[in-house]
Write an enzyme that holds these catalytic residues in place. Structure first.
Site, PDB file in Angstrom:
ATOM      1  N   GLU A   1      44.709  29.967  51.637  1.00 34.86           N
ATOM      2  CA  GLU A   1      44.038  30.113  52.931  1.00 34.86           C
ATOM      3  C   GLU A   1      44.664  29.126  53.914  1.00 34.86           C
ATOM      4  O   GLU A   1      45.364  28.200  53.489  1.00 34.86           O
ATOM      5  CB  GLU A   1      42.535  29.805  52.782  1.00 34.86           C
ATOM      6  CG  GLU A   1      41.827  30.757  51.835  1.00 34.86           C
ATOM      7  CD  GLU A   1      40.328  30.457  51.733  1.00 34.86           C
ATOM      8  OE1 GLU A   1      39.804  29.632  52.534  1.00 34.86           O
ATOM      9  OE2 GLU A   1      39.696  31.052  50.852  1.00 34.86           O
TER      10      GLU A   1
ATOM     11  N   GLY B   1      52.809  32.795  36.439  1.00 35.99           N
ATOM     12  CA  GLY B   1      53.617  33.186  37.601  1.00 35.99           C
ATOM     13  C   GLY B   1      54.814  32.277  37.804  1.00 35.99           C
ATOM     14  O   GLY B   1      55.883  32.721  38.253  1.00 35.99           O
ATOM     15  N   ARG B   2      54.645  31.021  37.463  1.00 39.36           N
ATOM     16  CA  ARG B   2      55.748  30.060  37.633  1.00 39.36           C
ATOM     17  C   ARG B   2      56.975  30.452  36.834  1.00 39.36           C
ATOM     18  O   ARG B   2      58.103  30.199  37.252  1.00 39.36           O
ATOM     19  CB  ARG B   2      55.291  28.680  37.135  1.00 39.36           C
ATOM     20  CG  ARG B   2      54.437  28.005  38.137  1.00 39.36           C
ATOM     21  CD  ARG B   2      53.706  26.822  37.572  1.00 39.36           C
ATOM     22  NE  ARG B   2      52.759  26.408  38.589  1.00 39.36           N
ATOM     23  CZ  ARG B   2      51.682  25.689  38.369  1.00 39.36           C
ATOM     24  NH1 ARG B   2      51.398  25.294  37.160  1.00 39.36           N
ATOM     25  NH2 ARG B   2      50.898  25.366  39.373  1.00 39.36           N
TER      26      ARG B   2
ATOM     27  N   ARG C   1      90.494  32.819  48.275  1.00 34.62           N
ATOM     28  CA  ARG C   1      90.698  32.108  49.539  1.00 34.62           C
ATOM     29  C   ARG C   1      91.844  31.097  49.378  1.00 34.62           C
ATOM     30  O   ARG C   1      91.766  30.211  48.512  1.00 34.62           O
ATOM     31  CB  ARG C   1      89.408  31.389  49.940  1.00 34.62           C
ATOM     32  CG  ARG C   1      89.537  30.491  51.143  1.00 34.62           C
ATOM     33  CD  ARG C   1      89.775  31.293  52.414  1.00 34.62           C
ATOM     34  NE  ARG C   1      89.744  30.438  53.590  1.00 34.62           N
ATOM     35  CZ  ARG C   1      90.103  30.839  54.804  1.00 34.62           C
ATOM     36  NH1 ARG C   1      90.524  32.084  54.982  1.00 34.62           N
ATOM     37  NH2 ARG C   1      90.036  30.025  55.827  1.00 34.62           N
TER      38      ARG C   1
ATOM     39  N   GLY D   1      83.225  27.983  56.694  1.00 33.81           N
ATOM     40  CA  GLY D   1      82.579  28.588  57.868  1.00 33.81           C
ATOM     41  C   GLY D   1      82.098  30.002  57.600  1.00 33.81           C
ATOM     42  O   GLY D   1      81.062  30.432  58.140  1.00 33.81           O
TER      43      GLY D   1
ATOM     44  N   GLU E   1      54.002  29.329  44.588  1.00 36.12           N
ATOM     45  CA  GLU E   1      53.430  29.181  43.230  1.00 36.12           C
ATOM     46  C   GLU E   1      53.542  27.729  42.747  1.00 36.12           C
ATOM     47  O   GLU E   1      53.878  27.454  41.601  1.00 36.12           O
ATOM     48  CB  GLU E   1      54.076  30.177  42.276  1.00 36.12           C
ATOM     49  CG  GLU E   1      53.792  31.581  42.767  1.00 36.12           C
ATOM     50  CD  GLU E   1      53.905  32.656  41.730  1.00 36.12           C
ATOM     51  OE1 GLU E   1      53.612  32.397  40.567  1.00 36.12           O
ATOM     52  OE2 GLU E   1      54.263  33.777  42.131  1.00 36.12           O
TER      53      GLU E   1
ATOM     54  N   THR F   1      54.411  23.803  44.764  1.00 31.80           N
ATOM     55  CA  THR F   1      55.612  23.137  45.299  1.00 31.80           C
ATOM     56  C   THR F   1      56.214  22.226  44.221  1.00 31.80           C
ATOM     57  O   THR F   1      55.565  21.922  43.215  1.00 31.80           O
ATOM     58  CB  THR F   1      55.243  22.271  46.511  1.00 31.80           C
ATOM     59  OG1 THR F   1      54.314  21.261  46.072  1.00 31.80           O
ATOM     60  CG2 THR F   1      54.592  23.084  47.629  1.00 31.80           C
TER      61      THR F   1
HETATM   62  C1  LIG Z   1      56.697  33.451  51.285  1.00 29.81           C
HETATM   63  C2  LIG Z   1      55.432  32.963  50.654  1.00 29.81           C
HETATM   64  C3  LIG Z   1      54.790  33.746  49.715  1.00 29.81           C
HETATM   65  C4  LIG Z   1      53.590  33.310  49.135  1.00 29.81           C
HETATM   66  N1  LIG Z   1      52.913  34.146  48.281  1.00 29.81           N
HETATM   67  C5  LIG Z   1      51.636  33.836  47.943  1.00 29.81           C
HETATM   68  C6  LIG Z   1      50.801  34.787  47.277  1.00 29.81           C
HETATM   69  O1  LIG Z   1      51.238  35.889  46.914  1.00 29.81           O
HETATM   70  N2  LIG Z   1      49.511  34.480  47.078  1.00 29.81           N
HETATM   71  C7  LIG Z   1      48.979  33.287  47.440  1.00 29.81           C
HETATM   72  O2  LIG Z   1      47.791  33.079  47.238  1.00 29.81           O
HETATM   73  N3  LIG Z   1      49.752  32.336  48.032  1.00 29.81           N
HETATM   74  C8  LIG Z   1      51.060  32.586  48.306  1.00 29.81           C
HETATM   75  N4  LIG Z   1      51.838  31.670  48.961  1.00 29.81           N
HETATM   76  C9  LIG Z   1      51.306  30.349  49.230  1.00 29.81           C
HETATM   77  C10 LIG Z   1      52.076  29.228  48.525  1.00 29.81           C
HETATM   78  O3  LIG Z   1      51.776  29.227  47.155  1.00 29.81           O
HETATM   79  C11 LIG Z   1      51.710  27.917  49.234  1.00 29.81           C
HETATM   80  O4  LIG Z   1      52.399  27.960  50.482  1.00 29.81           O
HETATM   81  C12 LIG Z   1      52.107  26.701  48.457  1.00 29.81           C
HETATM   82  O5  LIG Z   1      51.314  26.575  47.309  1.00 29.81           O
HETATM   83  C13 LIG Z   1      51.952  25.420  49.276  1.00 29.81           C
HETATM   84  O6  LIG Z   1      50.758  25.388  50.026  1.00 29.81           O
HETATM   85  P1  LIG Z   1      50.832  25.074  51.607  1.00 29.81           P
HETATM   86  O7  LIG Z   1      51.851  25.935  52.187  1.00 29.81           O
HETATM   87  O8  LIG Z   1      49.464  25.119  52.159  1.00 29.81           O
HETATM   88  O9  LIG Z   1      51.388  23.585  51.677  1.00 29.81           O
HETATM   89  P2  LIG Z   1      50.508  22.231  51.554  1.00 29.81           P
HETATM   90  O10 LIG Z   1      49.643  22.278  50.370  1.00 29.81           O
HETATM   91  O11 LIG Z   1      49.891  21.955  52.870  1.00 29.81           O
HETATM   92  O12 LIG Z   1      51.658  21.172  51.290  1.00 29.81           O
HETATM   93  C14 LIG Z   1      52.493  20.628  52.319  1.00 29.81           C
HETATM   94  C15 LIG Z   1      53.393  19.571  51.673  1.00 29.81           C
HETATM   95  O13 LIG Z   1      52.561  18.518  51.103  1.00 29.81           O
HETATM   96  C16 LIG Z   1      52.869  18.374  49.735  1.00 29.81           C
HETATM   97  N5  LIG Z   1      51.655  18.019  48.988  1.00 29.81           N
HETATM   98  C17 LIG Z   1      50.442  18.636  49.051  1.00 29.81           C
HETATM   99  N6  LIG Z   1      49.588  18.049  48.189  1.00 29.81           N
HETATM  100  C18 LIG Z   1      50.270  17.052  47.578  1.00 29.81           C
HETATM  101  C19 LIG Z   1      49.954  16.077  46.586  1.00 29.81           C
HETATM  102  N7  LIG Z   1      48.748  16.027  46.016  1.00 29.81           N
HETATM  103  N8  LIG Z   1      50.915  15.209  46.190  1.00 29.81           N
HETATM  104  C20 LIG Z   1      52.159  15.283  46.742  1.00 29.81           C
HETATM  105  N9  LIG Z   1      52.521  16.157  47.686  1.00 29.81           N
HETATM  106  C21 LIG Z   1      51.599  17.036  48.092  1.00 29.81           C
HETATM  107  C22 LIG Z   1      53.415  19.724  49.292  1.00 29.81           C
HETATM  108  O14 LIG Z   1      54.198  19.612  48.131  1.00 29.81           O
HETATM  109  C23 LIG Z   1      54.224  20.121  50.516  1.00 29.81           C
HETATM  110  O15 LIG Z   1      55.475  19.486  50.491  1.00 29.81           O
HETATM  111  C24 LIG Z   1      53.067  32.052  49.503  1.00 29.81           C
HETATM  112  C25 LIG Z   1      53.736  31.255  50.428  1.00 29.81           C
HETATM  113  C26 LIG Z   1      54.891  31.703  51.017  1.00 29.81           C
HETATM  114  C27 LIG Z   1      55.556  30.839  52.059  1.00 29.81           C
END
Ligand SMILES: Cc1cc2nc3c(=O)[nH]c(=O)nc-3n(C[C@H](O)[C@H](O)[C@H](O)COP(=O)(O)OP(=O)(O)OC[C@H]3O[C@@H](n4cnc5c(N)ncnc54)[C@H](O)[C@@H]3O)c2cc1C
Length: 379
Positions: free
Chosen positions: A127, A242-243, A268, A340, A363, A365
């Site tokens: 969300e 999923g990972r 090349r 390039g 899935e 970070t």
């Molecule tokens: C193309 C795409 C496809 C996706 N598909 C799905 C899907 O099918 N279903 C679904 O539900 N979601 C999906 N996602 C969501 C995805 O899993 C999340 O974007 C991801 O888990 C990170 O959450 P966030 O983007 O809110 O980042 P945030 O959680 O806001 O994190 C921002 C940064 O802070 C870091 N961070 C956060 N918490 C900590 C901590 N405790 N310690 C250290 N660092 C931290 C993170 O590593 C990151 O670098 C998708 C996202 C994208 C971009």
């Protein structure tokens, strides 16, 4: 100890390689520029049986395991990373939780449709205010006489545009800190479910990434999967599996990078010699090869553990962490080898670099995977 695939897996690999070469790779650049997944390609994936690899034969699938689905995602991602994640999300984020937590009625209703491609699957967990911290979700499901009333929104839903069925995580018990959420199966044509936005992305552009709004949506009382209040268990179990799929996607992209870079380095010519004769270029190719071998070992060990029913959580996190970071390094090296030309979209490495980055983000970070692995060491 045996590092070879068995006969069934070797045959599958060969068939998928041929399919990718003829049906998936040739349109990858076009799909990237159109940011679309053509229905015709989905039909071909279904005809090849790739949408139901792990679904039991009794429900119309191939009845194979995680090793097979990893292999499929790896091979398809070599030709098109967006199509690779389309398959991975369908399989691991929707089919798997239904297979693991669904009732017999739910399995009968959805698995044959997911295997045949009549329905594509997705997962709605993330969300706007809850990403890595999935437990902070606010999308609400309230039980009333006529069913569960769902209100809220979900973002970043892979396959959202194509999906007929989603696994949805929603808050059912806000006053139960450890058991706030439950998981549901929601058909996307249910009144009150609205696809409100499609993201424009850096890479994997043919894979749709959708935002959904739920307003006055009512789903049947028996749409829940797993127990009430155990949604986080469904979500975490799903993401653990999923990972391995995303690690397989990363492995496939990395292999495509090495292939492109090697072929280019042979042809090349600079300073009167193919650039592959220069040690600086050879070092990059060697580092890519070694990294890919290491990633391959981690990915298939995690898949193998899952197939054996053993604990694979740390192995899956390690595979995803290593393969995704390796994938970005390989894509970076590949662009560097092309000079390039690598920066221009006449060659596929430009797309591969854009596609690679997401594997470090979705899935879980890389930061979260390091946390998962470190925590597992403390126990
Ligand atoms: C193309 C795409 C496809 C996706 N598909 C799905 C899907 O099918 N279903 C679904 O539900 N979601 C999906 N996602 C969501 C995805 O899993 C999340 O974007 C991801 O888990 C990170 O959450 P966030 O983007 O809110 O980042 P945030 O959680 O806001 O994190 C921002 C940064 O802070 C870091 N961070 C956060 N918490 C900590 C901590 N405790 N310690 C250290 N660092 C931290 C993170 O590593 C990151 O670098 C998708 C996202 C994208 C971009």
């Amino acid at each position: 100890m045996n590092f070879d695939f068995d006969e069934d897996h070797t045959l599958l690999q060969q068939q998928v390689r041929e399919f990718v070469e003829s049906e998936v790779a040739p349109g990858a650049a076009e799909r990237d520029s159109q940011a679309a997944m053509p229905k015709a390609l989905i039909s071909k994936l279904a005809e090849m049986g790739l949408l139901g690899i792990t679904i039991p034969e009794a429900y119309g699938g191939a009845g194979m395991g995680t090793t097979a689905s990893s292999m499929v995602v790896e091979e398809v991602s070599k030709g098109c990373a967006g199509t690779g994640v389309f398959l991975s999300a369908h399989q691991s984020l929707c089919v798997d939780p239904i297979m693991t937590f669904g009732s017999d009625v739910q399995k009968k209703r959805y698995l044959p449709a997911l295997a045949s491609g009549e329905m594509i699957g997705c997962l709605s967990l993330t969300e706007p205010g809850s990403g890595s911290d999935a437990g902070a979700a606010t999308c609400r499901a309230e039980l009333k006489d006529d069913g569960w009333h769902v209100n809220g929104s979900k973002i970043f839903v892979t396959n959202g545009k194509e999906a007929g069925v989603m696994v949805l995580l929603a808050v059912t018990d806000p006053d139960e800190p450890k058991h706030r959420m439950s998981a549901f199966i929601v058909e996307t044509d249910t009144p009150g479910v609205r696809l409100s936005k499609l993201e424009k992305k850096l890479g994997i552009r043919c894979s749709s990434t959708a935002e959904f709004v739920f307003e006055g949506c009512v789903i049947p009382k028996d749409a829940m999967i797993g127990e009430r209040g155990h949604g986080m268990r469904v979500a975490l179990t799903t993401l653990n599996g999923g990972r391995i799929g995303i690690a397989s996607q990363a492995l496939g992209i990395a292999e495509a990078c090495l292939h492109e870079a090697t072929e280019y380095a042979k042809t090349r010519v600079q300073f009167g010699r193919p650039i592959g004769a220069f040690q600086a270029i050879q070092n990059k190719l060697a580092d890519m090869r070694v990294g890919i071998e290491a990633a391959r070992g981690l990915v298939y060990r995690a898949a193998w553990l899952k197939d054996l029913g053993q604990d694979y959580v740390r192995a899956g996190a390690a595979a995803k962490l290593f393969a995704s970071e390796l994938c970005s390094r390989c894509a970076n090296h590949a662009v560097q080898v092309f000079g390039g030309y690598g920066y221009c979209n006449d060659y596929p490495v430009e797309r591969l670099l854009r596609d690679a980055k997401i594997t470090e983000v979705y899935e879980g970070t890389s930061e979260i995977h390091r946390l998962v692995i470190a925590r597992s060491l403390a126990h």
